[in-house]
Every structure is written in C-alpha cells, then in structure tokens.
Scaffold this active site. Sequence first.
Site, PDB file in Angstrom:
ATOM      1  N   ASP A 149       2.735  -2.338  -4.685  1.00 33.50           N
ATOM      2  CA  ASP A 149       1.192  -1.425  -4.687  1.00 33.50           C
ATOM      3  C   ASP A 149       0.591  -1.749  -5.779  1.00 33.50           C
ATOM      4  OD1 ASP A 149      -0.256   1.563  -2.981  1.00 33.50           O
ATOM      5  OD2 ASP A 149      -0.598   0.817  -5.020  1.00 33.50           O
TER       6      ASP A 149
ATOM      7  N   GLY B 155       0.851  -1.368  -0.097  1.00 29.85           N
ATOM      8  CA  GLY B 155      -0.040  -0.305  -0.490  1.00 29.85           C
ATOM      9  C   GLY B 155       0.654   0.968   0.312  1.00 29.85           C
TER      10      GLY B 155
ATOM     11  N   TYR C 260     -14.434  -2.760   8.014  1.00 32.74           N
ATOM     12  CA  TYR C 260     -13.476  -2.198   7.859  1.00 32.74           C
ATOM     13  C   TYR C 260     -13.118  -2.363   9.844  1.00 32.74           C
ATOM     14  CZ  TYR C 260      -9.616   0.958   9.013  1.00 32.74           C
ATOM     15  OH  TYR C 260      -8.972   2.072   9.289  1.00 32.74           O
TER      16      TYR C 260
ATOM     17  N   ILE D  33      -2.046  -7.950  -3.234  1.00 29.42           N
ATOM     18  CA  ILE D  33      -1.097  -8.282  -1.685  1.00 29.42           C
ATOM     19  C   ILE D  33      -1.847  -9.687  -1.857  1.00 29.42           C
ATOM     20  CG2 ILE D  33      -0.366  -6.764  -0.851  1.00 29.42           C
ATOM     21  CD1 ILE D  33      -3.237  -6.728   0.493  1.00 29.42           C
TER      22      ILE D  33
ATOM     23  N   LYS E   7      -9.890  -4.907  11.065  1.00 34.78           N
ATOM     24  CA  LYS E   7      -8.493  -4.944  11.296  1.00 34.78           C
ATOM     25  C   LYS E   7      -8.498  -5.872  12.494  1.00 34.78           C
ATOM     26  CE  LYS E   7      -7.152  -1.486   8.841  1.00 34.78           C
ATOM     27  NZ  LYS E   7      -5.219  -1.464   8.664  1.00 34.78           N
TER      28      LYS E   7
ATOM     29  N   GLY F  42      -0.270   4.640  -0.976  1.00 32.68           N
ATOM     30  CA  GLY F  42      -0.968   5.436   0.774  1.00 32.68           C
ATOM     31  C   GLY F  42      -0.840   6.937   0.793  1.00 32.68           C
TER      32      GLY F  42
HETATM   33  C1  AKB Z   1     -11.437   5.817   8.111  1.00 34.39           C
HETATM   34  O1  AKB Z   1     -11.430   6.831   8.366  1.00 34.39           O
HETATM   35  O2  AKB Z   1     -11.466   4.933   7.687  1.00 34.39           O
HETATM   36  C2  AKB Z   1     -10.492   5.723   9.052  1.00 34.39           C
HETATM   37  C3  AKB Z   1      -9.914   5.409   9.853  1.00 34.39           C
HETATM   38  C4  AKB Z   1     -10.302   5.847  11.490  1.00 34.39           C
HETATM   39  O3  AKB Z   1      -9.057   4.050  10.235  1.00 34.39           O
HETATM   40  N1  AKB Z   1      -9.085   6.764   8.502  1.00 34.39           N
END
Ligand code: AKB
Length: 339
Positions: free
Chosen positions: A35, A10, A154, A55, A158, A13
Amino acid sequence: MRKRAILITGANGEIGHGLISSLHQKHEQNIIALDLQPMDSKITGYIKEGIVGNILDKNLLEQINGEYAISEIYHLAALLSTRAEFSPQVAHEVNVGGTINLLELAVKQSRSQGQAVKYFFPSSIAVYGFTSLNEKILNPILKEDEHCDPQTMYGCNKLYCEKLGIYYSHHYQRLAAEFTPGLVDFRSIRFPGLISASTIPTGGTSDYAPEMIHAAVQGKPYACFVRPDTIIPFMTMPDAIKSILNLMNADKQKLSRLVYNITAFHPTAEEFFDKILNYFSNAEVSYVINKKRQAIVDSWPAEVDDSIARADWGWKPEYDFQSAFETYLIPKIKLHYGQ
Ligand code: AKB
C-alpha cells in the site's frame, strides 16, 4: 529460496481490510500487503509483511519478484470514479499502469514457478454506460456484454483492464516462438456499490449509501448528493469478500468467462433512507443534488444479471436488503461506533 506469498495491493482500502481479515481467518499465513501508506493497525496482525510503496515503482515490483514465490495476486489498488474524474491522467496511470505492472509480475512468477498465477481484479458496474436516464430506464437489467460504454475515466480503466486480463490469460505474446497461453489465471468480478459497517469509502460515486448510514448511526445529518429515485445495485462488504474467495477457489473448468456480474439488492436512495429510519427514527437526510455526480450514477445500471456467476461458481449473496440491515449493518455499525 523464495518465500511463498500471496500479494494484496491496495491493502489499506475497504476491500483490502475485509479480504485480509477473511484470509487470516482461513489460516492464510503468507499475506504480503502492499500500500502507499503504512499498514493500518487493524490489519498488521494478519499479514506476514507490509510493504509501503507504489504499484508504479517497477524496481519495487522487481524486488518483490526476486524475494517471493507468489501464487495469487489480489490487485485492489485503484482510484475510484469521483476521484478519477478530477485527475483522469493520474487515474489512468494508477488504474491501468498498476494493473499491467502486476500482470507482468504474474507472468514472471508463473514462468519461474512453472504454474499459472491466479490474479483477482475487482471491476465495477462503472464499465456500463448509458447516455441518458431514459436509456437506463429502458434497460433496467444488464448482462455482462451489454452496454459496455463507460462514461467515466474509472469505468474506461476498469473495462480496459478486464480486456488486459483476458489478453494476458489467453494471448500474451502470441507471436513468440514459445507461446505459452495460461500463464495468468485472471478472474474478475464487476462489483456494485459496496457497503461496509467498519469502513467508509473515499472517492467513489456510489458513496452516498454508505455515507448515509454511517452519518445516521453517528447522529449526523446527511446531505445526499443524488436524487431520491436514484437506483443502482449494492452489496454488503462480507458478500463482496465471500464472492472473491469463492471465485478464486472455483474450479477453472467450470468458469465459462473471466469477468462476472454479481449483485445483491438495488434500492433507490429514498428506500435506503426509509430503511435507515426504521432503526434511527431521528436520522436526517436532505437531498443536495450534485448534477455532475448524479449523471455518473445515472449512467450506471439499476440492476445487473448475475445468473452466469450463480450457474458457474455458485454465487449467491448471503444478505438481501432486509437482512443486510437487520443482521449485518445495524449491529456491526453500532459496535463500530461504540454503541
Ligand atoms: C465507485 O463509486 O467508484 C465504486 C464503484 C461503483 O465501482 N464504488
């Protein structure tokens, strides 16, 4: 003989840009950048090789494994929170599949070199989750192990990847005859919203703050997609980069955990705008609230407790809310836009 390398995924980024230029300033000569897109001209001078690829491409990772002796991996590639909600399955493939592919690469490298490979993983405040704004107000500051109930794809990705990193560090193939813990030296930071003077994020939900300031400098009106009282933690990009380098260089014996909170300041959206007005009195912000994105930000904490990072590896942000504007954002953003 395989070539010595540190691998950054990445690379194009926001964090990739800052990290690569900082590593270059520290005379790191062996950066291999990966990337999906050809490397940005701003970083090509700082890297030994730029690899355009995915990746998720295991053949490519096998090729990289054969060619390089990798001592450190900074796995930055990911789809951010807003983007991930539009394509949750793709987000899972990239965010989780990519992380595990790189962990497998770290294991192979560690076995062939006979030493642990350091692996940096940028986690996020998105791992936390409140189900209502009231719950957020009642819990204004969170420690690492509280309210880890993500409300986004997300955030789920994570949190799970943090767990994967811990598993690969301590328990990987625990039933194997020759079980060897510690092949991967996984280290992770849960970042708040990041604000850079030279890049604008894409696909995140904390994006309203960097978008607001970049619009103001360019004399453009900005329609803020969250309420004025919205509050989450933020940090400047230089502090984020400093934290990565500090954690990666910290003595392993001093690390009481593998995943750390860090923070710098936590203004409301309105306080952010007021601060901008001090420097650009004509700045225009309207509040055009996107209820769905608002709910995501409302599920994130107003503040996080970073006392363990401070105690274990000396974390301390360089910039507070005032100095972030005064000595970093305003001068550097003006320069960025040629003012
Ligand atoms: C997002 O907004 O997705 C990121 C984060 C807070 O991890 N900037």
